[in-house]
Design a protein around this motif. Structure first.
Motif, short mmCIF file in Angstrom:
data_model
loop_
_atom_site.label_atom_id
_atom_site.label_comp_id
_atom_site.label_asym_id
_atom_site.label_seq_id
_atom_site.Cartn_x
_atom_site.Cartn_y
_atom_site.Cartn_z
N ALA A 160 36.73 48.70 44.90
CA ALA A 160 35.34 48.25 44.98
C ALA A 160 34.64 48.38 43.62
O ALA A 160 33.91 47.48 43.20
CB ALA A 160 34.59 49.05 46.04
N ARG A 161 34.89 49.49 42.95
CA ARG A 161 34.26 49.69 41.63
C ARG A 161 34.72 48.62 40.64
O ARG A 161 33.90 48.04 39.91
CB ARG A 161 34.60 51.08 41.10
N LEU A 162 36.02 48.32 40.63
CA LEU A 162 36.53 47.30 39.72
C LEU A 162 35.95 45.93 40.03
O LEU A 162 35.57 45.18 39.12
CB LEU A 162 38.06 47.25 39.79
N MET A 163 35.88 45.58 41.31
CA MET A 163 35.37 44.25 41.68
C MET A 163 33.88 44.11 41.35
O MET A 163 33.41 43.02 41.03
CB MET A 163 35.63 43.98 43.16
N ARG A 164 33.15 45.22 41.42
CA ARG A 164 31.72 45.15 41.10
C ARG A 164 31.47 45.18 39.59
O ARG A 164 30.56 44.52 39.09
CB ARG A 164 30.99 46.30 41.78
N GLU A 165 32.25 45.97 38.86
CA GLU A 165 32.05 46.07 37.42
C GLU A 165 32.62 44.85 36.68
O GLU A 165 32.17 44.54 35.57
CB GLU A 165 32.70 47.35 36.88
N HIS A 166 33.58 44.17 37.30
CA HIS A 166 34.23 43.01 36.67
C HIS A 166 34.29 41.87 37.69
O HIS A 166 35.36 41.49 38.16
CB HIS A 166 35.63 43.39 36.18
N PRO A 167 33.11 41.30 38.03
CA PRO A 167 33.05 40.35 39.15
C PRO A 167 33.55 38.95 38.84
O PRO A 167 33.67 38.12 39.75
CB PRO A 167 31.56 40.32 39.49
N PHE A 168 33.84 38.66 37.56
CA PHE A 168 34.30 37.31 37.21
C PHE A 168 35.80 37.22 37.52
O PHE A 168 36.63 37.81 36.83
CB PHE A 168 34.04 37.01 35.74
N ALA A 169 36.11 36.51 38.58
CA ALA A 169 37.46 36.54 39.17
C ALA A 169 38.15 35.19 39.05
O ALA A 169 37.54 34.17 38.69
CB ALA A 169 37.36 36.96 40.63
N SER A 170 39.43 35.18 39.41
CA SER A 170 40.22 33.95 39.51
C SER A 170 40.54 33.74 40.99
O SER A 170 41.21 34.57 41.61
CB SER A 170 41.51 34.06 38.70
N LEU A 171 40.06 32.62 41.53
CA LEU A 171 40.36 32.23 42.91
C LEU A 171 41.54 31.25 42.85
O LEU A 171 41.47 30.22 42.16
CB LEU A 171 39.15 31.57 43.55
N ILE A 172 42.61 31.58 43.56
CA ILE A 172 43.87 30.83 43.43
C ILE A 172 44.29 30.29 44.80
O ILE A 172 44.47 31.05 45.75
CB ILE A 172 44.98 31.73 42.87
N SER A 173 44.42 28.97 44.87
CA SER A 173 44.90 28.30 46.07
C SER A 173 46.14 27.48 45.72
O SER A 173 46.52 27.37 44.54
CB SER A 173 43.83 27.37 46.65
N VAL A 174 46.75 26.90 46.73
CA VAL A 174 47.89 26.00 46.53
C VAL A 174 47.41 24.58 46.75
O VAL A 174 46.79 24.26 47.76
CB VAL A 174 49.04 26.34 47.50
N ASP A 175 47.66 23.70 45.75
CA ASP A 175 47.21 22.32 45.89
C ASP A 175 48.17 21.49 46.73
O ASP A 175 49.19 22.00 47.23
CB ASP A 175 46.96 21.70 44.51
N ASP A 176 47.88 20.21 46.87
CA ASP A 176 48.69 19.35 47.73
C ASP A 176 50.09 19.14 47.19
O ASP A 176 50.99 18.75 47.94
CB ASP A 176 48.00 18.00 47.92
#
Length: 214
Positions: A22-38
């Protein structure tokens, strides 16, 4: 912890403490959202996310521009991965008392396996934006209100929000925990270094590898 893993995670670097994640996600909130494309390849969007902790579990709130196809991928395949990178820095072999050592890289990271739900209703998207504003620039909240409903509705129509319900978290704290003979010199090198190195020094203190927690 399920047997599946999204990251190489030796036991000495695995954190089971949810507060660390939780501390890491709050202190460094700029994330990479990764999905699988078609086509079966990863599709990545880099974006700030807001961690929401509730009795029913944890979620991440965010949004993307409507022209970004990522929201369509989330609608088609809701399961995705979110990666957060905390402080990271080079580690010189000079921190060891002996010379038979090699360089490495220390870092802190969180991987969250999530199930996505799209948020398209304007009031819900407005509430989501206000959470992000409160995270990053609380003073902007009044300016956003003063821009008026017509402007706000046009802006809200240009984004798609989403709630990413966290199914599994893997928190990796790679700080040479298994090499205690290196900790004093490692901390001394990091504490006077750049912002990334100072961040690692603070985490060394927080985890009790040296000194006392701030």
């Amino acid at each position: 912890m399920p047997p599946s893993s999204t990251v190489y995670l030796p036991p000495q670097f695995r954190s089971q403490d949810a507060a660390h994640a939780a501390r890491l996600m709050r202190e460094h909130p700029f994330a990479s959202l990764i999905s699988v494309d078609d086509g079966g390849l990863p599709f990545v969007t880099h974006l700030p996310l807001h961690l929401l902790e509730g009795e029913g579990g944890w979620s991440l709130l965010g949004h993307c521009a409507k022209p970004n196809p990522h929201w369509r991928l989330l609608a088609a395949r809701p399961r995705a991965l979110v990666s957060f990178m905390g402080p990271h820095a080079y580690l010189s072999p000079q921190v060891y008392p002996d010379k038979a050592r090699v360089p490495t890289w220390n870092y802190l990271a969180v991987h969250a396996t999530v199930e996505a739900r799209l948020i398209e209703e304007p009031q819900a998207k407005d509430a989501l934006l206000k959470r992000l504003i409160a995270d990053h620039e609380p003073g902007y909240a009044q300016q956003w209100r003063d821009l008026g409903d017509d402007f706000a509705q046009r802006m809200l129509a240009g984004i798609v929000g989403f709630e990413l319900r966290i199914e599994q978290i893997e928190c990796k704290l790679k700080l040479n925990q298994h090499r205690s003979e290196s900790h004093a010199a490692m901390h001394a090198g990091y504490v006077g270094g750049n912002e990334q190195e100072q961040g690692l020094a603070r985490w060394m203190q927080h985890l009790g590898l040296v000194g006392t927690a701030p």
